[in-house]
Design a protein around this motif. Structure first.
Motif, PDB file in Angstrom:
ATOM      1  N   VAL A  40       0.850  -1.192   0.000  1.00  0.00           N
ATOM      2  CA  VAL A  40       0.000   0.000   0.000  1.00  0.00           C
ATOM      3  C   VAL A  40       0.881   1.236   0.000  1.00  0.00           C
ATOM      4  N   GLY A  41       0.276   2.365  -0.240  1.00  0.00           N
ATOM      5  CA  GLY A  41       1.021   3.620  -0.212  1.00  0.00           C
ATOM      6  C   GLY A  41       1.136   4.163   1.195  1.00  0.00           C
ATOM      7  N   VAL A  42       1.846   5.264   1.298  1.00  0.00           N
ATOM      8  CA  VAL A  42       1.985   5.964   2.563  1.00  0.00           C
ATOM      9  C   VAL A  42       0.604   6.427   3.004  1.00  0.00           C
ATOM     10  N   GLY A  43       0.284   6.227   4.277  1.00  0.00           N
ATOM     11  CA  GLY A  43      -1.016   6.656   4.779  1.00  0.00           C
ATOM     12  C   GLY A  43      -1.364   5.946   6.073  1.00  0.00           C
ATOM     13  N   THR A  44      -2.589   6.189   6.536  1.00  0.00           N
ATOM     14  CA  THR A  44      -3.091   5.577   7.759  1.00  0.00           C
ATOM     15  C   THR A  44      -4.231   4.647   7.403  1.00  0.00           C
ATOM     16  N   TYR A  45      -4.187   3.425   7.925  1.00  0.00           N
ATOM     17  CA  TYR A  45      -5.155   2.389   7.593  1.00  0.00           C
ATOM     18  C   TYR A  45      -5.741   1.817   8.881  1.00  0.00           C
ATOM     19  N   THR A  46      -7.028   1.472   8.831  1.00  0.00           N
ATOM     20  CA  THR A  46      -7.686   0.907  10.013  1.00  0.00           C
ATOM     21  C   THR A  46      -8.171  -0.506   9.726  1.00  0.00           C
ATOM     22  N   PHE A  47      -8.114  -1.310  10.788  1.00  0.00           N
ATOM     23  CA  PHE A  47      -8.537  -2.706  10.733  1.00  0.00           C
ATOM     24  C   PHE A  47      -9.367  -2.977  11.984  1.00  0.00           C
ATOM     25  N   THR A  48     -10.482  -3.670  11.793  1.00  0.00           N
ATOM     26  CA  THR A  48     -11.365  -3.987  12.911  1.00  0.00           C
ATOM     27  C   THR A  48     -11.254  -5.463  13.242  1.00  0.00           C
ATOM     28  N   GLY A  53     -19.656 -14.695  19.791  1.00  0.00           N
ATOM     29  CA  GLY A  53     -19.909 -15.830  20.668  1.00  0.00           C
ATOM     30  C   GLY A  53     -20.066 -15.459  22.121  1.00  0.00           C
ATOM     31  N   GLY A  54     -20.240 -14.183  22.410  1.00  0.00           N
ATOM     32  CA  GLY A  54     -20.431 -13.769  23.788  1.00  0.00           C
ATOM     33  C   GLY A  54     -21.847 -14.082  24.271  1.00  0.00           C
ATOM     34  N   THR A  55     -22.078 -13.867  25.535  1.00  0.00           N
ATOM     35  CA  THR A  55     -23.380 -14.093  26.147  1.00  0.00           C
ATOM     36  C   THR A  55     -24.270 -12.878  25.919  1.00  0.00           C
ATOM     37  N   SER A  56     -25.511 -13.128  25.545  1.00  0.00           N
ATOM     38  CA  SER A  56     -26.468 -12.067  25.254  1.00  0.00           C
ATOM     39  C   SER A  56     -26.612 -11.157  26.470  1.00  0.00           C
ATOM     40  N   PRO A  57     -26.673  -9.913  26.343  1.00  0.00           N
ATOM     41  CA  PRO A  57     -26.803  -9.126  25.110  1.00  0.00           C
ATOM     42  C   PRO A  57     -25.470  -8.736  24.490  1.00  0.00           C
ATOM     43  N   CYS A  58     -24.367  -9.220  25.021  1.00  0.00           N
ATOM     44  CA  CYS A  58     -23.024  -8.853  24.525  1.00  0.00           C
ATOM     45  C   CYS A  58     -22.486  -9.978  23.650  1.00  0.00           C
ATOM     46  N   THR A  59     -23.086 -10.162  22.476  1.00  0.00           N
ATOM     47  CA  THR A  59     -22.700 -11.291  21.629  1.00  0.00           C
ATOM     48  C   THR A  59     -21.450 -11.031  20.809  1.00  0.00           C
ATOM     49  N   THR A  60     -21.131  -9.768  20.559  1.00  0.00           N
ATOM     50  CA  THR A  60     -19.916  -9.442  19.789  1.00  0.00           C
ATOM     51  C   THR A  60     -19.217  -8.252  20.430  1.00  0.00           C
ATOM     52  N   ASP A  61     -17.941  -8.147  20.130  1.00  0.00           N
ATOM     53  CA  ASP A  61     -17.168  -6.985  20.556  1.00  0.00           C
ATOM     54  C   ASP A  61     -16.120  -6.737  19.483  1.00  0.00           C
ATOM     55  N   THR A  62     -15.711  -5.486  19.356  1.00  0.00           N
ATOM     56  CA  THR A  62     -14.729  -5.132  18.332  1.00  0.00           C
ATOM     57  C   THR A  62     -13.629  -4.254  18.921  1.00  0.00           C
ATOM     58  N   SER A  63     -12.487  -4.321  18.287  1.00  0.00           N
ATOM     59  CA  SER A  63     -11.365  -3.416  18.565  1.00  0.00           C
ATOM     60  C   SER A  63     -10.862  -2.918  17.228  1.00  0.00           C
ATOM     61  N   ILE A  64     -10.397  -1.686  17.211  1.00  0.00           N
ATOM     62  CA  ILE A  64      -9.849  -1.104  15.982  1.00  0.00           C
ATOM     63  C   ILE A  64      -8.354  -0.889  16.168  1.00  0.00           C
ATOM     64  N   VAL A  65      -7.595  -1.347  15.179  1.00  0.00           N
ATOM     65  CA  VAL A  65      -6.153  -1.133  15.156  1.00  0.00           C
ATOM     66  C   VAL A  65      -5.854  -0.210  13.975  1.00  0.00           C
ATOM     67  N   THR A  66      -5.108   0.850  14.257  1.00  0.00           N
ATOM     68  CA  THR A  66      -4.724   1.807  13.221  1.00  0.00           C
ATOM     69  C   THR A  66      -3.242   1.630  12.918  1.00  0.00           C
ATOM     70  N   VAL A  67      -2.909   1.542  11.634  1.00  0.00           N
ATOM     71  CA  VAL A  67      -1.525   1.380  11.198  1.00  0.00           C
ATOM     72  C   VAL A  67      -1.160   2.572  10.328  1.00  0.00           C
ATOM     73  N   THR A  68      -0.072   3.231  10.685  1.00  0.00           N
ATOM     74  CA  THR A  68       0.436   4.331   9.866  1.00  0.00           C
ATOM     75  C   THR A  68       1.634   3.836   9.077  1.00  0.00           C
TER      76      THR A  68
END
Length: 155
Positions: A40-48, A53-68
């Motif tokens: 890729v070119g120079v820049g900032t990119y995000t990945f989630t 599989g969590g217990t309801s009501p928290c069935t999913t969770d996410t984290s974002i990683v940013t790469v420069t």
């Protein structure tokens, strides 16, 4: 970028469950957990990172990683690269904040006195820790060998 295989899980804290990555910017440079910044070119990119599989009501969770992705430094070497045998020259590197020469010197400028034609390589590191190398060939020419001619002059 001088990194070809960046494991995105290093951007997480290690307490998360097993999940999957999403390439939020559609770089096409993500395979599994591995991002290849050289694609890729120079820049900032995000990945989630998504964990399900969590217990309801928290069935999913996410984290974002940013790469420069930073640009590589542009190393250069200046100095006289054609010498007579026995002479010396100072080679000066530029384009970074630190320099390592192939002869082990950790300085911007080195003085060399090669006896034969020699290639000198410098690896330049910039403020972001990115590295690039360049080289110069120092050519050593032999000293002239003047011929002595004796002439007998009769007067």
């Amino acid at each position: 970028a001088d990194v070809m295989n960046l494991d995105l899980t290093t951007g997480l804290d290690g307490t998360q469950g097993i999940g999957t990555w999403t390439d939020d910017d559609n770089t096409g440079a993500l395979i599994g957990d591995i991002f290849n910044p050289s694609l890729v070119g120079v820049g900032t990119y995000t990945f989630t990172y998504t964990v399900t599989g969590g217990t309801s009501p928290c069935t999913t969770d996410t984290s974002i990683v940013t790469v420069t992705v930073n640009p590589l430094p542009t190393p250069a070497i200046t100095g006289n690269n054609i010498l007579c045998n026995g002479a010396s020259t100072t080679l000066t590197a530029s384009g970074g904040t630190s320099y390592v020469w192939s002869n082990g010197a950790n300085v911007a400028s080195i003085t060399v006195s090669p006896s034969t034609t020699t290639t000198y390589i410098v690896t330049v590191t910039d403020v972001n820790g990115c590295q690039a190398s360049t080289s110069v060939i120092v050519t050593v020419n032999p000293l002239p060998n003047p011929a002595i001619i004796l002439n007998n002059i009769n007067v």
